[in-house]
Design a protein around this motif. Sequence first.
Motif, PDB file in Angstrom:
ATOM      1  N   LYS A 155       0.750  -1.090  -0.628  1.00 27.21           N
ATOM      2  CA  LYS A 155      -0.242  -0.297  -0.127  1.00 27.21           C
ATOM      3  C   LYS A 155       0.893   1.146  -0.067  1.00 27.21           C
ATOM      4  O   LYS A 155       2.290   1.233   0.843  1.00 27.21           O
ATOM      5  CB  LYS A 155      -0.921   0.338   1.109  1.00 27.21           C
ATOM      6  CG  LYS A 155      -1.944  -1.212   1.241  1.00 27.21           C
ATOM      7  CD  LYS A 155      -2.997  -1.186   2.487  1.00 27.21           C
ATOM      8  CE  LYS A 155      -3.990  -0.249   2.956  1.00 27.21           C
ATOM      9  NZ  LYS A 155      -5.125  -0.761   2.577  1.00 27.21           N
ATOM     10  N   LEU A 209       0.745   5.399   0.565  1.00 29.10           N
ATOM     11  CA  LEU A 209       0.283   6.853   1.688  1.00 29.10           C
ATOM     12  C   LEU A 209       0.503   7.791   0.333  1.00 29.10           C
ATOM     13  O   LEU A 209       1.430   7.385  -1.007  1.00 29.10           O
ATOM     14  CB  LEU A 209       1.618   6.991   2.841  1.00 29.10           C
ATOM     15  CG  LEU A 209       1.954   5.917   3.895  1.00 29.10           C
ATOM     16  CD1 LEU A 209       2.343   7.127   5.121  1.00 29.10           C
ATOM     17  CD2 LEU A 209       0.175   6.399   4.274  1.00 29.10           C
ATOM     18  N   ALA A 210      -0.139   8.392   0.713  1.00 31.56           N
ATOM     19  CA  ALA A 210      -0.037   9.682  -0.836  1.00 31.56           C
ATOM     20  C   ALA A 210       1.009  10.614  -0.553  1.00 31.56           C
ATOM     21  O   ALA A 210       1.459  10.609  -2.007  1.00 31.56           O
ATOM     22  CB  ALA A 210      -0.904  11.267   0.522  1.00 31.56           C
ATOM     23  N   ASP A 211       2.497  10.626  -0.108  1.00 31.87           N
ATOM     24  CA  ASP A 211       3.135  10.851   0.211  1.00 31.87           C
ATOM     25  C   ASP A 211       4.282   9.847  -1.119  1.00 31.87           C
ATOM     26  O   ASP A 211       5.816  10.383  -1.561  1.00 31.87           O
ATOM     27  CB  ASP A 211       3.793  12.150   0.685  1.00 31.87           C
ATOM     28  CG  ASP A 211       4.255  10.508   1.934  1.00 31.87           C
ATOM     29  OD1 ASP A 211       3.931  10.290   2.069  1.00 31.87           O
ATOM     30  OD2 ASP A 211       4.975  11.975   2.735  1.00 31.87           O
ATOM     31  N   ARG A 246       5.326   7.606   0.485  1.00 34.33           N
ATOM     32  CA  ARG A 246       5.921   6.353   1.235  1.00 34.33           C
ATOM     33  C   ARG A 246       5.156   5.347   1.493  1.00 34.33           C
ATOM     34  O   ARG A 246       3.602   4.598   1.017  1.00 34.33           O
ATOM     35  CB  ARG A 246       6.069   6.535   2.581  1.00 34.33           C
ATOM     36  CG  ARG A 246       6.633   7.615   3.377  1.00 34.33           C
ATOM     37  CD  ARG A 246       6.624   8.333   4.338  1.00 34.33           C
ATOM     38  NE  ARG A 246       5.477   8.759   4.524  1.00 34.33           N
ATOM     39  CZ  ARG A 246       4.995   9.682   5.750  1.00 34.33           C
ATOM     40  NH1 ARG A 246       5.100   9.568   6.988  1.00 34.33           N
ATOM     41  NH2 ARG A 246       3.798  10.357   5.306  1.00 34.33           N
ATOM     42  N   ARG A 247       5.736   3.800   1.612  1.00 40.37           N
ATOM     43  CA  ARG A 247       5.367   2.373   0.959  1.00 40.37           C
ATOM     44  C   ARG A 247       5.721   1.872   2.320  1.00 40.37           C
ATOM     45  O   ARG A 247       6.374   1.775   2.579  1.00 40.37           O
ATOM     46  CB  ARG A 247       6.064   1.765  -0.313  1.00 40.37           C
ATOM     47  CG  ARG A 247       5.352   0.848  -1.224  1.00 40.37           C
ATOM     48  CD  ARG A 247       6.774   0.206  -2.043  1.00 40.37           C
ATOM     49  NE  ARG A 247       8.353  -0.278  -2.079  1.00 40.37           N
ATOM     50  CZ  ARG A 247       8.451  -1.132  -2.246  1.00 40.37           C
ATOM     51  NH1 ARG A 247       8.349  -1.253  -3.672  1.00 40.37           N
ATOM     52  NH2 ARG A 247       9.747  -1.629  -2.121  1.00 40.37           N
ATOM     53  N   GLN A 248       4.465   0.361   2.249  1.00 40.55           N
ATOM     54  CA  GLN A 248       4.785  -0.686   2.841  1.00 40.55           C
ATOM     55  C   GLN A 248       4.483  -1.839   2.327  1.00 40.55           C
ATOM     56  O   GLN A 248       2.598  -1.462   2.366  1.00 40.55           O
ATOM     57  CB  GLN A 248       3.335   0.078   4.643  1.00 40.55           C
ATOM     58  CG  GLN A 248       3.642  -1.594   5.339  1.00 40.55           C
ATOM     59  CD  GLN A 248       5.396  -1.054   5.728  1.00 40.55           C
ATOM     60  OE1 GLN A 248       5.734  -0.544   6.474  1.00 40.55           O
ATOM     61  NE2 GLN A 248       5.463  -2.498   6.306  1.00 40.55           N
ATOM     62  N   TYR A 302      -4.906  -3.262  -1.678  1.00 34.81           N
ATOM     63  CA  TYR A 302      -3.067  -3.678  -1.847  1.00 34.81           C
ATOM     64  C   TYR A 302      -2.888  -3.344  -3.283  1.00 34.81           C
ATOM     65  O   TYR A 302      -3.741  -4.055  -3.981  1.00 34.81           O
ATOM     66  CB  TYR A 302      -2.808  -3.608  -0.960  1.00 34.81           C
ATOM     67  CG  TYR A 302      -3.631  -5.172  -0.620  1.00 34.81           C
ATOM     68  CD1 TYR A 302      -2.931  -6.442  -1.958  1.00 34.81           C
ATOM     69  CD2 TYR A 302      -3.901  -5.561  -0.271  1.00 34.81           C
ATOM     70  CE1 TYR A 302      -3.537  -7.813  -2.314  1.00 34.81           C
ATOM     71  CE2 TYR A 302      -4.727  -7.436  -0.491  1.00 34.81           C
ATOM     72  CZ  TYR A 302      -4.467  -8.301  -1.338  1.00 34.81           C
ATOM     73  OH  TYR A 302      -4.622  -9.539  -0.971  1.00 34.81           O
TER      74      TYR A 302
END
Lengths: 261, 261
Positions: B95, B97-99, B101-103, B124
Motif C-alpha cells: 500500500k 501513502l499520499a506522498d 511512502r510504501r508499506q 492493495y
Amino acid sequence: MNDTVDPSPGEFSAIMAQHEPLRIVSQRLGALPAPCAHCDVRERNFCAALDPHEVQALSKIMTEAKVAPHAALFREGEPADTVMNITSGAVKLYKLLADGRRQILGFRFAGDFVGLTAGQDYTYTAEALEDTRVCRFPRKRMEALRETFKRIDKRLLELSMEELAATQEQLVLLGRKTAEEKVVSFLLLLANGQVRRGEPVEPIRLPMTRSDIADYLGLTIETVSRTFSLLKRRGLIALDDTTHVRVGNREALEEIAAGQG
Amino acid sequence: MNDTVDPSPGEFSAIMAQHEPLRIVSQRLGALPAPCAHCDVRERNFCAALDPHEVQALSKIMTEAKVAPHAALFREGEPADTVMNITSGAVKLYKLLADGRRQILGFRFAGDFVGLTAGQDYTYTAEALEDTRVCRFPRKRMEALRETFKRIDKRLLELSMEELAATQEQLVLLGRKTAEEKVVSFLLLLANGQVRRGEPVEPIRLPMTRSDIADYLGLTIETVSRTFSLLKRRGLIALDDTTHVRVGNREALEEIAAGQG
DNA sequence: CGTGACCTTGAAAGCCTTCAACTCGGGTGG
DNA sequence: CCACCCGAGTTGAAGGCTTTCAAGGTCACG
C-alpha cells in the motif's frame, strides 16, 4: 474468565436503557432478528445478513456474560473454545514479546466479534477496558451450526476479510507513519467507529489509557502525550479531559492521517 | 493486468519440471484433486480440503496466466474482479501513502492466495518479484460457485484467519521489534515458508530487493543492509550472495526474533 | 566499456525514547 | 476531614537507534 457472570433476564431492559446508542441503531434499522437483546447491535454484529432461523439457532447455543475492567475475556495460548460478540463496553487485543514488550492489535467495541482463530489456541489476549458484556458461543457447537447453516461461514468470512483489511491498514501506520500521523489516524479511526455504531461523532471517547494508545501505535506514553499536546496547541483538537477529544478541522486531520507529505 | 498471457497447454509439463519443490510436495501427498497442474501445490493452495467435485467446478472457471517481474497482478483501488492462486514465483503486496511512502504488507509464493477482498476494490497492489504464474478465478463466477459448494467458504475462511494471524504477528514486528529483531524474524519467516512449500530450508532465497525488505520491515535500505552486515560479522548468518542467506545457529536466531531482550 | 540498478559503508542529523520531575485526581486510613 | 499514597498523565532534557545524506562498489546489460 471466572470473573464473568450471566446477567439475569430481568436486567436486559435496564441494560438497554443505559445504552442509548444501541437503541438508536435498533430503531433506525427496525425489527431484525438478533440472538438476544444484547446482540442487538445491528449492521455490525455477525448476525447481520443472517435469516431468522439461523439467528434462532445461534441464540440457543449462546450464553451472556459480563466482564469487569482489566479482566481477560481470554488469554494468548489458551485453548480457543469460545468465540464472542461484544454487546457493550470496550476491549483491547494484544500480544506480548518474551521480554514483556506489548503490541496492542486493536480495540473492539459493541457489535465486534472476537476470539475467532484458525488454530486450536487463541493467538492474542483480549482484555476489557471497562465494564463489558459479551455473548459467548462455544466453538464446538458453533462449528456444528456452521455445518447446518452454511451462510454463517459466509458471514464470518466477510468479517474476517474486513478485519484483515483493517489490520493491513494498521501495518502502514506502524511501518511508515510519523508519531503525529499515527495519533491523528487513531483519533479518526475511533471517530469512524463511533459513527458506525450509531454513536455521536464527538466527543471522541478514549476508554483506553495513554499506555494502551502507545502500545497500539508503536510509541511510548510520553510521545503520545506530547503529540496530543502538540495537536492541541495547533488548534487541531481539543481535550475536554484526558478521555474525551473534540476535533476542530476534520479535513486537516484527514490529510495528516493520509500522509500528505 | 494486460501484461499477463496464458501459457499454452503444452508448456505445463516443462513448467512443472522447472519446479522441483512442487513435484516434491505432490509426490509426498499423493494424488489429491487440483484444478490444474499449476495449482498442484498441496496443503497450501485453497483447494486443499475440498472434494473432487468442488475442485472440478473450480477448474472450469479458472484461467492460467503468467506475470513478468515488476508487472502488477492488480492495483490498489481497481475493481476486485479476480482472485488468484499463485502457482510459481513470488509476489509482493503493498500500500502507498499520499506522498509515496510504501508499506509492503507481505510476500506471497507458490500455493498462496491473493486478491480476496470484502469490498468492491482491491485494497492493495500485488506485483510480481520474478516470473510468476497464477490461476485466476473471476469473482462473479467464484461467488456463484461458493453458493453451490458451501465448503469453499469454509476453506476461504480458514485461509483468511491464517492470514489475519500472520498479519497480527507482523503488527508486533513493526510496532515493537528492533531493526535486528525485524531482520532476523524476516529471515526465519522466509525459511519457514520454504519448508512449508517443501523446498529446502537453506539457502534462504531472497527474491526481493533490499528496498522491498526495508518497506516490509518499516526500515530503510541502509539499515537493512547494515543489519545484514552486523549479523554476518557476528557469525549468525552467511551470505552466499545478496539473495541467498544461510543460517548458522537457528536457535540463537529464534531467540532474537522472539525478543529475549 | 559506459550506464544504471542495486548494495554497502561512513558520517551527521533527527525523531523518538529514556530518564526524571512534577501535576492531578481518587481512594484510603488515621 | 485531611494527609498520604498511588496510578495516570504531562513536560523537560539528554541520549540513542534509525534515518538522512553522501560516496563508492559490484554486476548485468547493451
